[in-house]
Design an enzyme around this catalytic site. Structure first.
Site, short mmCIF file in Angstrom:
data_model
loop_
_atom_site.label_atom_id
_atom_site.label_comp_id
_atom_site.label_asym_id
_atom_site.label_seq_id
_atom_site.Cartn_x
_atom_site.Cartn_y
_atom_site.Cartn_z
N CYS A 141 1.22 0.44 -9.18
CA CYS A 141 2.37 1.02 -8.48
C CYS A 141 3.53 1.23 -9.44
O CYS A 141 4.40 2.06 -9.20
CB CYS A 141 2.77 0.11 -7.33
N GLU A 182 5.56 -3.35 0.49
CA GLU A 182 5.77 -2.91 -0.90
C GLU A 182 4.92 -1.66 -1.09
O GLU A 182 3.69 -1.72 -0.94
CB GLU A 182 5.35 -4.01 -1.89
N GLU A 201 4.09 10.65 -5.95
CA GLU A 201 3.18 9.68 -6.55
C GLU A 201 1.79 10.30 -6.71
O GLU A 201 1.27 10.91 -5.78
CB GLU A 201 3.07 8.43 -5.66
N GLY A 230 0.85 -1.19 0.00
CA GLY A 230 0.00 0.00 0.00
C GLY A 230 0.88 1.23 0.00
O GLY A 230 2.01 1.20 -0.49
N SER A 231 0.37 2.29 0.59
CA SER A 231 1.07 3.57 0.49
C SER A 231 2.14 3.71 1.57
O SER A 231 2.10 3.05 2.62
CB SER A 231 0.07 4.71 0.57
N VAL A 232 3.07 4.63 1.33
CA VAL A 232 4.17 4.87 2.26
C VAL A 232 3.67 5.33 3.65
O VAL A 232 4.11 4.80 4.67
CB VAL A 232 5.17 5.89 1.67
N PRO A 233 2.75 6.32 3.71
CA PRO A 233 2.34 6.77 5.05
C PRO A 233 1.76 5.64 5.91
O PRO A 233 2.02 5.57 7.11
CB PRO A 233 1.28 7.84 4.76
N THR A 234 0.98 4.75 5.29
CA THR A 234 0.40 3.65 6.07
C THR A 234 1.50 2.72 6.57
O THR A 234 1.50 2.32 7.74
CB THR A 234 -0.61 2.85 5.21
P1 NAD Z 1 -3.34 2.44 1.37
O1 NAD Z 1 -2.04 2.60 2.10
O2 NAD Z 1 -4.31 3.53 1.45
O3 NAD Z 1 -4.08 1.14 1.90
C1 NAD Z 1 -3.48 -0.12 1.88
C2 NAD Z 1 -4.15 -0.96 2.93
O4 NAD Z 1 -3.79 -0.46 4.21
C3 NAD Z 1 -5.67 -0.93 2.88
O5 NAD Z 1 -6.17 -2.21 3.18
C4 NAD Z 1 -6.02 0.06 3.98
O6 NAD Z 1 -7.31 -0.11 4.52
C5 NAD Z 1 -4.96 -0.30 5.00
N1 NAD Z 1 -4.69 0.70 6.03
C6 NAD Z 1 -4.85 2.04 5.97
N2 NAD Z 1 -4.45 2.59 7.14
C7 NAD Z 1 -4.00 1.58 7.93
C8 NAD Z 1 -3.44 1.49 9.24
N3 NAD Z 1 -3.24 2.60 9.97
N4 NAD Z 1 -3.11 0.29 9.71
C9 NAD Z 1 -3.28 -0.83 8.99
N5 NAD Z 1 -3.82 -0.81 7.74
C10 NAD Z 1 -4.16 0.38 7.22
O7 NAD Z 1 -2.98 2.09 -0.14
P2 NAD Z 1 -4.00 1.83 -1.35
O8 NAD Z 1 -4.58 3.13 -1.78
O9 NAD Z 1 -4.91 0.69 -1.09
O10 NAD Z 1 -2.98 1.32 -2.47
C11 NAD Z 1 -2.27 2.19 -3.27
C12 NAD Z 1 -0.83 2.28 -2.85
O11 NAD Z 1 -0.26 0.96 -2.87
C13 NAD Z 1 -0.01 3.09 -3.82
O12 NAD Z 1 0.90 3.89 -3.11
C14 NAD Z 1 0.70 2.02 -4.63
O13 NAD Z 1 1.90 2.47 -5.24
C15 NAD Z 1 0.95 0.98 -3.60
N6 NAD Z 1 1.17 -0.34 -4.20
C16 NAD Z 1 2.44 -0.84 -4.20
C17 NAD Z 1 2.70 -2.07 -4.78
C18 NAD Z 1 4.09 -2.64 -4.80
O14 NAD Z 1 4.23 -3.81 -5.10
N7 NAD Z 1 5.12 -1.86 -4.51
C19 NAD Z 1 1.65 -2.79 -5.34
C20 NAD Z 1 0.37 -2.26 -5.31
C21 NAD Z 1 0.14 -1.04 -4.72
#
Ligand code: NAD
Length: 558
Positions: free
Chosen positions: A343, A309, A442, A281-285
């Protein structure tokens, strides 16, 4: 197609611990279906899509075999038609998450002791089901729920997920034959144990395959998993979870827990049993989770493993010797397929002034023919709406920035409309400032930023690419001049975990281009590669001696 080939069952039962058969497994990449008019796969997909039309699926939390509903009800909306509630689900609360942790930890030992061949069979069976009878359903749910076109749903939810399951199961079995040396009178055995505790798998919205892998691979390696799917991928994630259960995954090995992100994060990071987080998911999370783990370090039984990732600001570098057609077509696919929500999507491009008129003409010509719309009603749609209102608002802010900044010029697109779905036009922006935030942050939408450079300055531009963005996920170099290709590879060695030469920055395939990047892009554990399964084991080495110890003094002691 799976071929199980058992090498001489090198059973070493006489040596006590080492009773596993030493088998090699052959698997191949699952073929990508074409869905041409008149094909059986197209007919089956269309039947699945019409079966889901206007439907709302009820999706509970699942702990063990129990389907649980809390009072916190939520809905997954279709991105291209937000009046369609695709799924009704509920958020697990802290108590339910803690109950799931207890049930998982209680089930861990027996699952961990189950032979890897048996655990692997669950994934092989699940892969066969997704390749066969479940393919159309999972594809249709990915299209409607996550707004993917036919081909984008296919490459994600079928071949990628199937390959993750089959290749990781193969790697898990083969790992057993990776053993230490014996010495005279004693044997050494490496036992690939699961981690002690539970793994929290947190998945993103954008790939059905990633959710299956984040939860499925640790389970394959003998772990118990709490899977928190993304709210925006609930329907396809639940379908994958059900396939795993129907393929023989016992209860309590993967708990299916839709939840508010921070509630889930707070609950898992405060449990002493947390053994690992498998996050995409995203960097901040990811940073938030890492900090919480650091803060709670004294409470854990083990040092939790953190695999994350994250995002990217992926580049296409174009040299004066490049093939323009590859540049233009590769960039259109990379930047705009799935609305730039991969991503690995290209979102910054560097073009020499010598080639820019031709590249620009090519991009603008294709831009006119890109259809953005409903991927179910119209199969000629190139991409559909972005995932939700939050993404739409974020991308809109970037479009507003582009329209108001003196450094930026919108060459094509730039508009958006959320009246029916979250639609954003494919947008091409030229930046005269290579350090504008649009070149470094991003965006995760269909927005391509281009910087045109004087051809003679390409060496400086390579340095610029390396130090403009905190990310290092994917990148591509387009050049025919081998000296430039070699030079770029040196300068950009740390700028991308997946690096392409004369090919676009997207489209990695399991077992061919294991995926991941470093810097802010994550821990680069390379899912899709042979080393990934190792991340989910805590090996134990057993030395067994067959000759009694008859002396306590050493010879030199006289
Ligand atoms: P996101 O970080 O918003 O959410 C990812 C997951 O984390 C979701 O299930 C969300 O509900 C959960 N989440 C949010 N806050 C949380 C917390 N405090 N504790 C635990 N879980 C929490 O990301 P997104 O919008 O779903 O995905 C997009 C991001 O993912 C983009 O930055 C993309 O580049 C990245 N991504 C990376 C790869 C890779 O392989 N490098 C692959 C796919 C997506």
């Amino acid at each position: 197609m799976l071929l199980l080939r058992v090498r001489s069952a090198a059973s070493q039962t006489a040596r006590g611990f080492r009773s596993f058969p030493c088998s090699a497994v052959e698997v191949k990449n699952e073929p990508i279906f074409g869905f041409k008019e008149g094909s059986s796969e197209r007919r089956e997909l269309q039947e699945a899509l019409s079966g889901l039309k206007g439907q709302t699926e009820d999706i509970p939390c699942v702990v063990g075999d129990e389907h649980v509903w809390t009072s916190d009800i939520r809905y997954q909306l279709s991105p291209f038609n937000h009046s369609h509630k695709v799924a009704k689900f509920c958020y697990a609360d802290k108590d339910l998450i803690n109950r799931a942790i207890e049930a998982s930890v209680a089930a861990r030992r027996e699952w961990d002791m189950t032979p890897v061949q048996d655990r692997a069979q669950v994934l092989f069976r699940a892969a066969d089901a997704i390749a066969g009878p479940k393919r159309a359903e999972i594809l249709a749910k990915t299209m409607i729920g996550q707004g993917k076109t036919v081909v984008q749903a296919e490459i994600d939810a079928a071949p990628e997920l199937i390959d993750f399951f089959r290749f990781n199961a193969k790697h898990a079995i083969e790992l057993e034959s990776s053993q230490p040396l014996d010495s005279e009178g004693s044997t050494n055995t490496m036992l690939y144990r699961g981690l002690e505790g539970f793994v929290a798998a947190v998945s993103p919205f954008n790939f059905t395959a990633i959710g299956g892998n984040l939860a499925g691979t640790p389970a394959l390696m003998g772990n118990v998993v709490l899977w928190k799917p993304s709210d925006a991928a609930l329907s396809s994630s639940y379908a994958v979870y059900r396939v795993l259960r129907e393929s023989g995954l016992p209860p309590n090995i993967i708990q299916f827990l839709p939840a508010d992100g921070p509630v889930f994060g707070d609950a898992v990071t405060s449990s002493p049993h947390l053994a690992a987080i498998n996050f995409t998911g995203s960097v901040p999370t990811f940073k938030r989770l890492w900090k919480q783990v650091a803060q709670n370090l004294d409470t854990y039984k083990n040092f939790p493993r953190l695999a994350g990732e994250c995002g990217g600001k992926n580049f296409h570098f174009v040299h004066g010797s490049a093939c323009v057609e590859s540049v233009v077509k590769g960039t259109v696919r990379s930047a705009f397929e799935y609305g730039g929500q991969k991503c690995s999507a290209c979102s910054r491009m560097y073009v020499p002034d010598s080639l820019w008129p031709e590249v620009k003409r090519g991009l603008l010509d294709i831009h006119q023919g890109i259809r953005v719309g409903d991927p179910v009603e119209d199969f000629s749609t190139f991409f559909s709406a972005v995932i939700d209102d939050k993404s739409f608002a974020r991308i809109k802010r970037w479009l507003d920035h582009a329209k108001s900044s003196p450094n930026l010029r919108v060459l094509a697109g730039g508009n958006c409309d959320d009246s029916k779905g979250y639609f954003v036009e494919p947008t091409i922006i030229q930046s005269t400032d290579p350090k504008d935030p649009i070149m470094s942050e991003e965006i995760f939408g269909p927005v391509l930023a281009v910087y045109v450079y004087p051809e003679k300055d390409y060496k400086e531009v390579l340095q610029l690419i390396d130090n403009t963005s905190p990310f290092a996920l994917t990148g591509a170099v387009f050049a025919q001049d081998q000296t430039v290709i070699d030079e770029a590879a040196k300068v950009l060695r740390n700028a991308a975990g997946n690096y392409y030469v004369n090919d676009k920055s997207t489209g990695s395939i399991v077992a061919q281009q294991p995926f991941g990047g470093a810097r802010a892009s994550g821990t680069n554990d390379k899912p899709g590669g042979p080393h990934y399964v190792l991340r989910w084991t805590s090996p134990q080495v057993v030395k067994q001696t067959y000759v009694p110890l008859t002396e306590w003094k050493y010879p030199y002691m006289g």
